[in-house]
Write a protein that holds these residues in place. Structure first.
Motif, PDB file in Angstrom:
ATOM      1  N   ILE A  81     109.616   6.923  12.718  1.00  0.00           N
ATOM      2  CA  ILE A  81     110.191   5.947  13.648  1.00  0.00           C
ATOM      3  C   ILE A  81     111.359   6.574  14.410  1.00  0.00           C
ATOM      4  CG2 ILE A  81     111.444   3.758  13.831  1.00  0.00           C
ATOM      5  CD1 ILE A  81     109.845   2.799  11.368  1.00  0.00           C
ATOM      6  N   VAL A  82     112.248   7.251  13.683  1.00  0.00           N
ATOM      7  CA  VAL A  82     113.406   7.881  14.319  1.00  0.00           C
ATOM      8  C   VAL A  82     112.958   8.914  15.352  1.00  0.00           C
ATOM      9  CG1 VAL A  82     115.396   9.386  13.928  1.00  0.00           C
ATOM     10  CG2 VAL A  82     114.963   7.466  12.377  1.00  0.00           C
ATOM     11  N   ALA A  83     111.966   9.726  15.000  1.00  0.00           N
ATOM     12  CA  ALA A  83     111.497  10.770  15.913  1.00  0.00           C
ATOM     13  C   ALA A  83     110.940  10.175  17.197  1.00  0.00           C
ATOM     14  CB  ALA A  83     110.447  11.636  15.218  1.00  0.00           C
ATOM     15  N   GLN A  84     110.120   9.120  17.094  1.00  0.00           N
ATOM     16  CA  GLN A  84     109.536   8.552  18.303  1.00  0.00           C
ATOM     17  C   GLN A  84     110.580   7.799  19.117  1.00  0.00           C
ATOM     18  OE1 GLN A  84     108.284   5.267  19.345  1.00  0.00           O
ATOM     19  NE2 GLN A  84     109.340   4.115  17.751  1.00  0.00           N
ATOM     20  N   LEU A  85     111.600   7.203  18.464  1.00  0.00           N
ATOM     21  CA  LEU A  85     112.664   6.536  19.212  1.00  0.00           C
ATOM     22  C   LEU A  85     113.499   7.535  20.010  1.00  0.00           C
ATOM     23  CD1 LEU A  85     113.915   3.834  16.669  1.00  0.00           C
ATOM     24  CD2 LEU A  85     112.685   3.432  18.808  1.00  0.00           C
ATOM     25  N   LYS A  86     113.727   8.711  19.444  1.00  0.00           N
ATOM     26  CA  LYS A  86     114.497   9.731  20.165  1.00  0.00           C
ATOM     27  C   LYS A  86     113.754  10.213  21.410  1.00  0.00           C
ATOM     28  CE  LYS A  86     117.313  11.454  16.338  1.00  0.00           C
ATOM     29  NZ  LYS A  86     117.671  12.590  15.461  1.00  0.00           N
ATOM     30  N   GLN A  87     112.435  10.163  21.354  1.00  0.00           N
ATOM     31  CA  GLN A  87     111.643  10.530  22.522  1.00  0.00           C
ATOM     32  C   GLN A  87     111.543   9.371  23.512  1.00  0.00           C
ATOM     33  OE1 GLN A  87     110.182  13.537  23.320  1.00  0.00           O
ATOM     34  NE2 GLN A  87     111.277  14.390  21.555  1.00  0.00           N
ATOM     35  N   LYS A  88     111.306   8.191  22.990  1.00  0.00           N
ATOM     36  CA  LYS A  88     111.071   7.028  23.847  1.00  0.00           C
ATOM     37  C   LYS A  88     112.353   6.525  24.504  1.00  0.00           C
ATOM     38  CE  LYS A  88     108.425   3.782  22.125  1.00  0.00           C
ATOM     39  NZ  LYS A  88     108.003   2.618  21.303  1.00  0.00           N
ATOM     40  N   GLN A  89     113.452   6.525  23.755  1.00  0.00           N
ATOM     41  CA  GLN A  89     114.734   6.021  24.255  1.00  0.00           C
ATOM     42  C   GLN A  89     115.808   7.081  24.010  1.00  0.00           C
ATOM     43  OE1 GLN A  89     113.965   2.177  21.972  1.00  0.00           O
ATOM     44  NE2 GLN A  89     115.120   1.357  23.729  1.00  0.00           N
ATOM     45  N   SER A  90     115.734   8.133  24.784  1.00  0.00           N
ATOM     46  CA  SER A  90     116.594   9.298  24.556  1.00  0.00           C
ATOM     47  C   SER A  90     118.073   8.981  24.715  1.00  0.00           C
ATOM     48  CB  SER A  90     116.194  10.433  25.510  1.00  0.00           C
ATOM     49  OG  SER A  90     116.313  10.013  26.863  1.00  0.00           O
ATOM     50  N   GLU A  91     118.409   7.883  25.389  1.00  0.00           N
ATOM     51  CA  GLU A  91     119.820   7.524  25.546  1.00  0.00           C
ATOM     52  C   GLU A  91     120.474   7.160  24.220  1.00  0.00           C
ATOM     53  OE1 GLU A  91     117.439   3.745  26.669  1.00  0.00           O
ATOM     54  OE2 GLU A  91     117.225   5.931  26.754  1.00  0.00           O
ATOM     55  N   PHE A  92     119.643   6.880  23.183  1.00  0.00           N
ATOM     56  CA  PHE A  92     120.161   6.548  21.857  1.00  0.00           C
ATOM     57  C   PHE A  92     120.133   7.743  20.903  1.00  0.00           C
ATOM     58  CE2 PHE A  92     118.806   2.423  23.530  1.00  0.00           C
ATOM     59  CZ  PHE A  92     119.901   1.631  23.230  1.00  0.00           C
ATOM     60  N   ARG A  93     119.821   8.924  21.411  1.00  0.00           N
ATOM     61  CA  ARG A  93     119.612  10.078  20.541  1.00  0.00           C
ATOM     62  C   ARG A  93     120.823  10.345  19.637  1.00  0.00           C
ATOM     63  NH1 ARG A  93     116.175  14.398  20.380  1.00  0.00           N
ATOM     64  NH2 ARG A  93     115.058  13.551  22.186  1.00  0.00           N
ATOM     65  N   ASP A  94     122.019  10.261  20.187  1.00  0.00           N
ATOM     66  CA  ASP A  94     123.220  10.571  19.404  1.00  0.00           C
ATOM     67  C   ASP A  94     123.605   9.446  18.454  1.00  0.00           C
ATOM     68  OD1 ASP A  94     123.416  13.024  20.656  1.00  0.00           O
ATOM     69  OD2 ASP A  94     124.803  12.290  22.211  1.00  0.00           O
ATOM     70  N   LEU A  95     123.103   8.255  18.697  1.00  0.00           N
ATOM     71  CA  LEU A  95     123.405   7.115  17.837  1.00  0.00           C
ATOM     72  C   LEU A  95     122.430   7.004  16.668  1.00  0.00           C
ATOM     73  CD1 LEU A  95     124.974   4.495  17.229  1.00  0.00           C
ATOM     74  CD2 LEU A  95     123.477   3.324  18.875  1.00  0.00           C
ATOM     75  N   LEU A  96     121.196   7.395  16.876  1.00  0.00           N
ATOM     76  CA  LEU A  96     120.176   7.258  15.842  1.00  0.00           C
ATOM     77  C   LEU A  96     120.516   8.100  14.615  1.00  0.00           C
ATOM     78  CD1 LEU A  96     117.050   7.291  18.148  1.00  0.00           C
ATOM     79  CD2 LEU A  96     117.568   5.492  16.483  1.00  0.00           C
ATOM     80  N   PRO A  97     120.083   7.662  13.438  1.00  0.00           N
ATOM     81  CA  PRO A  97     120.366   8.430  12.216  1.00  0.00           C
ATOM     82  C   PRO A  97     119.650   9.770  12.230  1.00  0.00           C
ATOM     83  CG  PRO A  97     118.782   6.690  11.764  1.00  0.00           C
ATOM     84  CD  PRO A  97     119.292   6.451  13.164  1.00  0.00           C
TER      85      PRO A  97
END
Length: 455
Positions: A81-97
């Motif tokens: 989930i984290v990996a696909q979120l970093k790709q899909k919504q890259s603006e949250f990359r630094d916030l995601l765990p």
């Protein structure tokens, strides 16, 4: 949204630990959360998951999942989930765990569950009814912050952000417990499960530790974060409303693993039939408003009840369909995103149609597997076994408790407590097999002799 995200900084306080550490390690360049993952992986509490019930009884068959293999699968889904979120919504990359943090949360999320699954939890909640209750998630927090002997007094001494991610219900149990308890039973055999479902929160006796976890929050954030979705009533528990971003991802991974992977066990064991699947699941998935799933549900159903490799392919397709639908959205209260801290301001979420799909899968597992009388008999046996062990230890703790646990019981009594929390800690840490062997040793004439324990 990108401009808004650029203004949000995660406080360094979320990487702090409750106790100061002065480890002597040569060239240790691991991150805070890589260290947390190692502590969880190497803990006794995590190892014991290999012999604790997930859905089907641990030890009855070597194919299906235990709490340990379930936790490993949750970890795999969570990091996906984290990996696909970093790709899909890259603006949250630094916030995601980070991967390490997400693995830590997923691997640790079930370590507080007692032997015999829900049956053991019901038993301990009843026996602790006048002493703060019992609940598996609250016990997880207690283990990682106090009980696991990585440190003398602070459990695994995990980072504050890790602990925040493990707080699925960040409210004191006293704030959500039903206003009127069900009547006591004269005989353990007569305990009804529906009367003693646990409330979801954190133990009052651990208040100082969860206060420390939440201390970086502003007063307004803390008040909102610990607010209730609905208040308790006379015959029903209340429920907390919010989770951190990290926790919301972990919980979705847990739900997907339960709804899809535990379904696989039920099919392989012949517990559910194609007809039941078609009626309760496939017919609803065919009208779920997801074009891909609607077009492929017939093919997936054939695979699900086909050969082993075909079923694996179908399971993977379902997981992928759910996982790739997840996005990060604002945490809303009364139509407004009122949080200041970015770890609370956002959450992972599925679109409503995918929530329906996941709920359908979870309900199918619950109705056709978990509630199946043949499995409820096993759960009932475990429930009785746990209550009888607790009753015995509570009758003469100084005589029957192992030495280290007895010392904790004596300390609790000296502090004005009943000591029952210590007994609940001891029993909830047992595996299914150890609890069964201990019960046989204490209550069966033809037992195999004494058991040695390190609690």
């Amino acid at each position: 949204m990108k401009s808004a995200m650029s203004k949000q900084v995660i406080s360094d306080k979320w990487q702090e630990r409750l106790a100061t550490e002065n480890k002597k390690r040569r060239d240790d360049r691991r991150s805070v959360f890589q260290r947390d993952r190692a502590r969880i992986l190497h803990s006794a509490a995590f190892r014991r998951l290999q012999a604790k019930t997930q859905v089907l009884g641990a030890g009855l068959n070597d194919f299906y999942r235990t709490r340990l293999t379930h936790s490993l699968e949750v970890s795999q889904i969570g990091t996906g989930i984290v990996a696909q979120l970093k790709q899909k919504q890259s603006e949250f990359r630094d916030l995601l765990p980070s991967t390490s943090l997400m693995e830590s949360l997923c691997l640790a999320h079930d370590i507080g569950h007692p032997p015999y699954g829900h049956g053991g939890e019901i038993a301990l909640n009843y026996l602790m009814r006048n002493d703060g209750g019992f609940e598996g998630n609250a016990q997880t927090f207690r283990i990682v912050t106090l009980l696991e002997p990585y440190t003398e007094d602070d459990g695994m001494n995990l980072a504050r952000r890790t602990l925040l991610g493990l707080m699925k219900y960040p409210v004191p149990l006293r704030s959500v417990y039903r206003q009127k308890l069900a009547p006591d039973v004269e005989n353990f055999r007569h305990l009804r499960v529906d009367d003693w479902h646990p409330a979801k929160g954190l133990y009052d006796c651990d208040a100082a530790r969860y206060d420390w976890v939440l201390s970086p929050l502003s007063d307004s954030d803390r008040e909102l974060f610990t607010s209730l979705r609905f208040a308790p009533e006379a015959d029903s528990h209340g429920k907390s409303k919010f989770k951190s971003l990290d926790c919301s991802i972990m919980e979705l991974a847990d739900d997907i693993a339960y709804g899809v992977h535990d379904l696989e066990d039920a099919i392989v064991m012949g517990i559910v039939t194609r007809e039941q699947w078609q009626l309760a699941v496939a017919s609803r998935l065919a009208e779920c408003s997801d074009p891909w799933l609607e077009a492929n549900v017939g093919y997936l159903s054939d695979q699900m009840f086909g050969k082993h490799h075909e079923r694996k392919d179908a399971i993977g397709a379902l997981v992928n369909t759910l996982l790739t639908s997840i996005t990060i959205v604002p945490s809303i209260q009364d139509g407004v995103n009122a949080f200041n801290d970015p770890l609370l301001k956002w959450k992972a979420s599925m679109p409503e149609n995918m929530n329906v799909v996941l709920d359908t899968l979870k309900q199918f597992v619950s109705n056709y597997v978990v509630k199946k009388p043949e499995l409820q008999v096993i759960e009932y046996k475990g429930q009785q076994l746990v209550m009888e062990l607790f009753d015995a230890f509570d009758s003469d703790p100084k005589r029957l408790l192992p030495s280290a646990t007895r010392e904790r019981w004596l300390e609790a009594r000296a502090g004005g407590e009943s000591g029952k929390r210590v007994i609940a800690d001891y029993i909830s840490g047992m595996t299914d097999g150890f609890a069964q062997r201990l019960h046989a040793t204490m209550f069966t004439a033809a037992s195999q002799g004494p058991l040695y324990d390190i609690h």
